[in-house]
Design a protein around this motif. Sequence first.
Motif, PDB file in Angstrom:
ATOM      1  N   GLU A   1     112.824  20.369  96.368  1.00 37.62           N
ATOM      2  CA  GLU A   1     112.332  19.111  96.929  1.00 37.62           C
ATOM      3  C   GLU A   1     113.008  18.800  98.261  1.00 37.62           C
ATOM      4  O   GLU A   1     112.348  18.409  99.227  1.00 37.62           O
ATOM      5  CB  GLU A   1     112.584  17.970  95.937  1.00 37.62           C
ATOM      6  N   SER A   2     114.321  18.972  98.301  1.00 36.92           N
ATOM      7  CA  SER A   2     115.058  18.672  99.528  1.00 36.92           C
ATOM      8  C   SER A   2     114.628  19.597 100.655  1.00 36.92           C
ATOM      9  O   SER A   2     114.486  19.172 101.813  1.00 36.92           O
ATOM     10  CB  SER A   2     116.561  18.813  99.286  1.00 36.92           C
TER      11      SER A   2
ATOM     12  N   TYR B   1     106.356  19.787  96.194  1.00 31.76           N
ATOM     13  CA  TYR B   1     107.782  19.471  96.122  1.00 31.76           C
ATOM     14  C   TYR B   1     108.186  18.402  97.137  1.00 31.76           C
ATOM     15  O   TYR B   1     109.116  17.626  96.888  1.00 31.76           O
ATOM     16  CB  TYR B   1     108.609  20.744  96.289  1.00 31.76           C
TER      17      TYR B   1
ATOM     18  N   LYS C   1     115.419  19.990  92.394  1.00 34.35           N
ATOM     19  CA  LYS C   1     115.874  19.055  93.417  1.00 34.35           C
ATOM     20  C   LYS C   1     116.113  19.776  94.741  1.00 34.35           C
ATOM     21  O   LYS C   1     115.846  19.231  95.816  1.00 34.35           O
ATOM     22  CB  LYS C   1     117.147  18.348  92.964  1.00 34.35           C
TER      23      LYS C   1
ATOM     24  N   ARG D   1     111.144  18.552 101.758  1.00 37.73           N
ATOM     25  CA  ARG D   1     111.197  17.233 102.416  1.00 37.73           C
ATOM     26  C   ARG D   1     111.495  17.387 103.903  1.00 37.73           C
ATOM     27  O   ARG D   1     111.017  16.594 104.720  1.00 37.73           O
ATOM     28  CB  ARG D   1     112.252  16.382 101.737  1.00 37.73           C
TER      29      ARG D   1
ATOM     30  N   SER E   1     109.925  14.715  96.064  1.00 43.90           N
ATOM     31  CA  SER E   1     111.177  14.217  96.642  1.00 43.90           C
ATOM     32  C   SER E   1     111.168  12.704  96.827  1.00 43.90           C
ATOM     33  O   SER E   1     112.233  12.095  96.996  1.00 43.90           O
ATOM     34  CB  SER E   1     111.440  14.899  97.990  1.00 43.90           C
ATOM     35  N   TYR E   2     109.997  12.087  96.799  1.00 44.71           N
ATOM     36  CA  TYR E   2     109.896  10.632  96.973  1.00 44.71           C
ATOM     37  C   TYR E   2     109.884   9.876  95.647  1.00 44.71           C
ATOM     38  O   TYR E   2     110.020   8.656  95.627  1.00 44.71           O
ATOM     39  CB  TYR E   2     108.613  10.281  97.742  1.00 44.71           C
TER      40      TYR E   2
END
Length: 485
Positions: free
Chosen positions: A475-476, A378, A472, A479, A382-383
Amino acid sequence: MLEILSSNIWIILIAINYLLVILAAFTVLTKNINPTKTISYIIVLVFFPFFGLVVYYLFGQEYRKNKIFNRKHILNRKIIADVSERLKPDKEEVRELKDDLLDEKIKLVKLLHSSQNAPLRIYNDVKIIKNGENKFKLLLADLKKAKKHIHMEYYILRDDKIGMQVIDILCDKAKEGVKVRLSIDDVGSSISRKNKNRMVESGVEWHPFMPVLFPGFTGKMNYRNHRKIVIIDGIIGYLGGINVSDTYVNYADSDIFWRDTHLRITGESVKSLQIHFLMTWEFVSNEKVDIEEDFFPRDHCEECVAMQIAASGPDTDWANIMEVIFTAIVTSEKYVYLTTPYFIPNEQIITALQVASKSGVDVRLLIPKESDSWTAKYATNSYIESLLEANIKIYRYCKGFIHAKTIVIDDVFCTVGTTNMDYRSFNINFEINAMIYNKEKSLELKSHFFEDLKESEAIDQERWLKRPRIEKLKESYCRLWAPLL
């Protein structure tokens, strides 16, 4: 009094925790390290009581690095000084090398030579190996033919099926009088006490790299030796992404197909691999290395594959491998094809890829569809959006897990090694890569890249933007941990 203390124990512990957090946060801030990394540590410290302090103790402190690797840095300089003079390439041969490819990438050559004293080795023969089963077929045969010494340095060596084949040969060769030296990472590797004792009894000299008390609970401990190299009689060398474990061999009953890339090298660059092994060996054995003539035999190679061996780690002054990758990308003119199992890059690499793509360079990235790490998967995802916006083509490998760490650029430059495109490889772990300046090998690696694309799916930008909000959010969250992964 005791009743008051017991009833308020959690308040007291929390107060102590945040007192330590303030001290730790102040220490992080005054280091002036990467701002993203600084914020990541502070978030963990503030929002994860107690656990945050454990994370900081394991990953954030530099005192072990400064104390331990300053000594290794001194040892490295001494060994290089002892052997480099006799191994300097002939300046006339370098000057007379009729190779337009080298002229195009001379910046990379100069960068490595100035930052790491990594000389260009011209006369080499290189075999690009796809997948573990092919590597071990060659490696086992070469090990059996060893006459003088076997030097091995691995992040992962397990005493499973393929590992026992390697250990058996090492023990047999040691009994025959071949000098066998083995360095394994104490976190990545797993060998039973029985087999460790057997190696010692057979005459195999082995040492763990940076021993830890509980290796099973420290899978992400800092400063690990992520290299995978072998030197046999100073004549044959191996380097790449494939560790010694059944995971890397595609047996008929394997749970997942494992796609990887490795190199078999003969020629001058084996001497460079030998130097890096000796630097590690003196560090792990805590004994002075006597430089023997057999380590650097006069074995002339007729093939002309120019390359440099680049190494980086906490003991180097510069992030050598990351700097070469960055320079190679920003000086590219036609294409950049990059394969990596973990894509959690720093801002320099992200910017380099985006600028190259927006300048008209065909930039393509190949990553696994399914990772062996939930957090890494994840964090990587995110990239993706920012890369797609820069017209970078991104593919996810579907056949199994792709663990190869390769880059090929403009039909003139390619690299194979141990370095992932992430913070850990760039800044924390010990890594090693072969930087190859050769059209034939670049085209061969390029063909492997397009073969892998046949087993992959391209990420469609429009569909990617419509992925679920929960994805999302994951992912955040991941990150935030990117600089620590």
